[in-house]
Design an enzyme around this catalytic site. Structure first.
Site, mmCIF file in Angstrom:
data_model
loop_
_atom_site.group_PDB
_atom_site.id
_atom_site.type_symbol
_atom_site.label_atom_id
_atom_site.label_comp_id
_atom_site.label_asym_id
_atom_site.label_seq_id
_atom_site.Cartn_x
_atom_site.Cartn_y
_atom_site.Cartn_z
ATOM 1 N N ALA A 272 -4.703 -6.804 15.919
ATOM 2 C CA ALA A 272 -4.465 -5.767 14.905
ATOM 3 C C ALA A 272 -4.488 -4.355 15.461
ATOM 4 O O ALA A 272 -4.602 -3.399 14.695
ATOM 5 C CB ALA A 272 -5.495 -5.894 13.784
ATOM 6 N N SER A 273 -4.376 -4.188 16.764
ATOM 7 C CA SER A 273 -4.381 -2.834 17.314
ATOM 8 C C SER A 273 -3.033 -2.147 17.143
ATOM 9 O O SER A 273 -2.929 -0.925 17.268
ATOM 10 C CB SER A 273 -4.775 -2.859 18.792
ATOM 11 O OG SER A 273 -3.878 -3.647 19.541
ATOM 12 N N ILE B 203 2.388 -5.595 13.270
ATOM 13 C CA ILE B 203 2.183 -6.224 11.971
ATOM 14 C C ILE B 203 0.701 -6.339 11.639
ATOM 15 O O ILE B 203 0.282 -6.096 10.511
ATOM 16 C CB ILE B 203 2.862 -7.607 11.938
ATOM 17 C CG1 ILE B 203 4.387 -7.442 11.991
ATOM 18 C CG2 ILE B 203 2.454 -8.397 10.696
ATOM 19 C CD1 ILE B 203 5.141 -8.748 12.204
ATOM 20 N N ASP C 64 -10.386 -11.600 23.146
ATOM 21 C CA ASP C 64 -9.287 -12.408 23.661
ATOM 22 C C ASP C 64 -9.401 -13.740 22.920
ATOM 23 O O ASP C 64 -10.387 -14.455 23.087
ATOM 24 C CB ASP C 64 -9.436 -12.614 25.166
ATOM 25 C CG ASP C 64 -8.292 -13.402 25.791
ATOM 26 O OD1 ASP C 64 -7.610 -14.131 25.046
ATOM 27 O OD2 ASP C 64 -8.089 -13.304 27.015
ATOM 28 N N TYR D 149 7.944 -21.555 24.036
ATOM 29 C CA TYR D 149 7.561 -20.612 22.980
ATOM 30 C C TYR D 149 7.615 -21.273 21.609
ATOM 31 O O TYR D 149 6.711 -21.097 20.778
ATOM 32 C CB TYR D 149 8.467 -19.382 22.997
ATOM 33 C CG TYR D 149 8.230 -18.476 21.806
ATOM 34 C CD1 TYR D 149 7.037 -17.785 21.663
ATOM 35 C CD2 TYR D 149 9.200 -18.326 20.804
ATOM 36 C CE1 TYR D 149 6.804 -16.966 20.573
ATOM 37 C CE2 TYR D 149 8.976 -17.507 19.713
ATOM 38 C CZ TYR D 149 7.771 -16.828 19.600
ATOM 39 O OH TYR D 149 7.543 -16.023 18.502
ATOM 40 N N LYS E 144 4.532 -21.501 19.032
ATOM 41 C CA LYS E 144 4.574 -20.849 17.719
ATOM 42 C C LYS E 144 4.454 -21.884 16.603
ATOM 43 O O LYS E 144 3.784 -21.645 15.588
ATOM 44 C CB LYS E 144 5.877 -20.051 17.571
ATOM 45 C CG LYS E 144 5.793 -18.942 16.548
ATOM 46 C CD LYS E 144 4.793 -17.883 16.958
ATOM 47 C CE LYS E 144 4.600 -16.846 15.846
ATOM 48 N NZ LYS E 144 3.552 -15.874 16.185
#
Length: 416
Positions: free
Chosen positions: A18-19, A22, A74, A168, A172
């Site tokens: 969240a840095s 989105i 992390d 990927y 996901k």
């Protein structure tokens, strides 16, 4: 935009990654209600190319009226996740909402995706989502309206979404399978488990990287469309709203928001559909090219023409740290003939790079040849040794590196 209702006031929301992007947009939306936000991300120090840290994001949350706990996390580390969750519970008294947003991406094929990159994507995406859910569920059970939201796509088993970046897609979809299974598993506990995915590309640091240039921005929507949709989902009854693979604009339209143009980075411009929905990946790439962007994934529609630009476009998709570690050299190509020009291939620094013009900092191996012969070499139609012996190829510098390039050329044969 979806109006704030105040229903998240005093609620504690644990958001991974969240840095920026989105994740941060979701944090700021909830902050306007007076929510408690836990920013769980790795970015504690400013990145030279990416804006924002957990501390700058925390200040923005507090400036909007929320309370914030920034945590260096992390999501691959069980110890760090557990500590952040325990610190959040100690500070705010519990956890009401978990947002699994952290994700790693590399849109590369099987040969080009190193095991290091494969492990990163699967550990961050699938395992990280599972770990955070595993640790948060005991506290979510105590909430009056608990939610888990994964920023992941609908499960679409069409092979087109696997063929160019199977690693990927697997990673996901691991997040999405958590939704599929946990929504049923936790239904009796009243914990909602849902997924949210954008209809169109969202302008984030990752999208700018994949787009290859600033031109991709005009084809994107702002992150706020995702944060508004997430907010609408959070205030729904967790006992009845679960197991959904939601799309951002559908959620908003169902809640009464009809003006989607307000979310466009450039209102009125053609938008780029996101991955894993209806459009074919090749269509998405072509639309990016048509609108001026330079996609850093997939194959150019002109790749079959065999020109140097197409060859270097394919080379770009193959770059990774393992290839750099095994080569340790910078190549300069001086091409004559129909496609005259200078190109460089950096397999010495970082994750590698390609580009037009002289190699920055100079080259270790310089090759001079006709552009048609250059394309033939990379397609396997002309051996570099034969070209050198026949006078078609001139080599200056490290001859050992020239031999290493032969191996890369053999890997490219199936790509061109």
């Amino acid at each position: 935009m979806a109006a704030n209702t105040g229903k998240l006031a005093g609620k504690t929301i644990f958001i991974t990654g969240a840095s920026r992007g989105i994740g941060k947009a979701i944090a700021l939306k909830a902050a306007r209600d007076g929510a408690n936000i836990v920013i769980a991300a790795k970015t504690a120090q400013a990145h030279p190319k990416l804006p924002g840290t957990i501390y700058t994001a925390a200040k923005e949350v507090e400036d909007l009226g929320g309370k914030c706990l920034p945590c260096i996390v992390d999501v691959r580390s069980e110890e760090e996740v557990r500590k952040a969750v325990e610190d959040a519970v100690q500070k705010f008294g519990g956890i009401d909402i978990l947002v699994n947003n952290a994700s790693a991406i590399s849109l590369t094929g099987t040969v080009e995706t190193s095991m290091k990159k494969y492990d990163l994507m699967n550990q961050v995406n699938g395992r990280g989502t599972y770990l955070c859910s595993h640790v948060c569920v005991p506290y979510l059970k105590k909430s009056s309206n608990p939610h888990i939201l994964n920023i992941s796509p609908p499960l679409n088993m069409n092979p087109k979404w696997f063929k160019d970046h199977v690693a990927y897609t697997m990673a996901k979809y691991g997040m999405s399978m958590c939704v599929l299974g946990m929504s049923e598993e936790l239904k009796g506990d009243g914990i909602a488990v849902n997924a949210l995915w954008p209809r169109t590309a969202i302008l984030t640091a990752a999208m700018e990287m994949l787009g290859g240039s600033g031109e991709v921005a005009k084809q994107c929507r702002k992150p706020e469309i995702m944060s508004d949709a997430a907010y609408v989902m959070f205030i729904k009854d967790s006992k009845s709203y679960t197991g959904n693979f939601a799309i951002d604009d559908e959620v908003l339209k169902a809640s009464g928001v009809t003006d989607m143009d307000q979310y466009a980075c450039v209102p009125g411009n053609r938008l780029l559909p996101d991955f894993f929905l209806e459009e074919d990946p090749d269509f998405l790439r072509q639309q990016m090219v048509e609108d001026g962007a330079k996609p850093a994934f997939g194959r150019s529609s002109s790749a079959s023409s065999g020109g140097p630009a197409a060859t270097f476009e394919t080379l770009k998709t193959m770059l990774n740290e393992d290839l750099v570690d095994s080569t340790k050299g910078v190549f300069q190509f001086n091409l004559s003939g129909a496609d005259q020009g200078e190109w460089y291939l950096d397999l010495k620094n970082g994750s590698g790079a390609v580009g037009q013009g002289p190699a920055p900092g100079g080259a270790d191996c310089e090759m001079t040849l006709d552009s048609a012969d250059f394309s033939k070499m990379f397609k396997g139609e002309l051996k570099a040794v034969a070209a050198f012996m026949g006078g078609k190829l001139k080599i200056k510098g490290d001859m050992g590196l020239a031999m290493k390039l032969e191996k890369l050329m053999s890997q490219m044969n199936s790509k061109l």
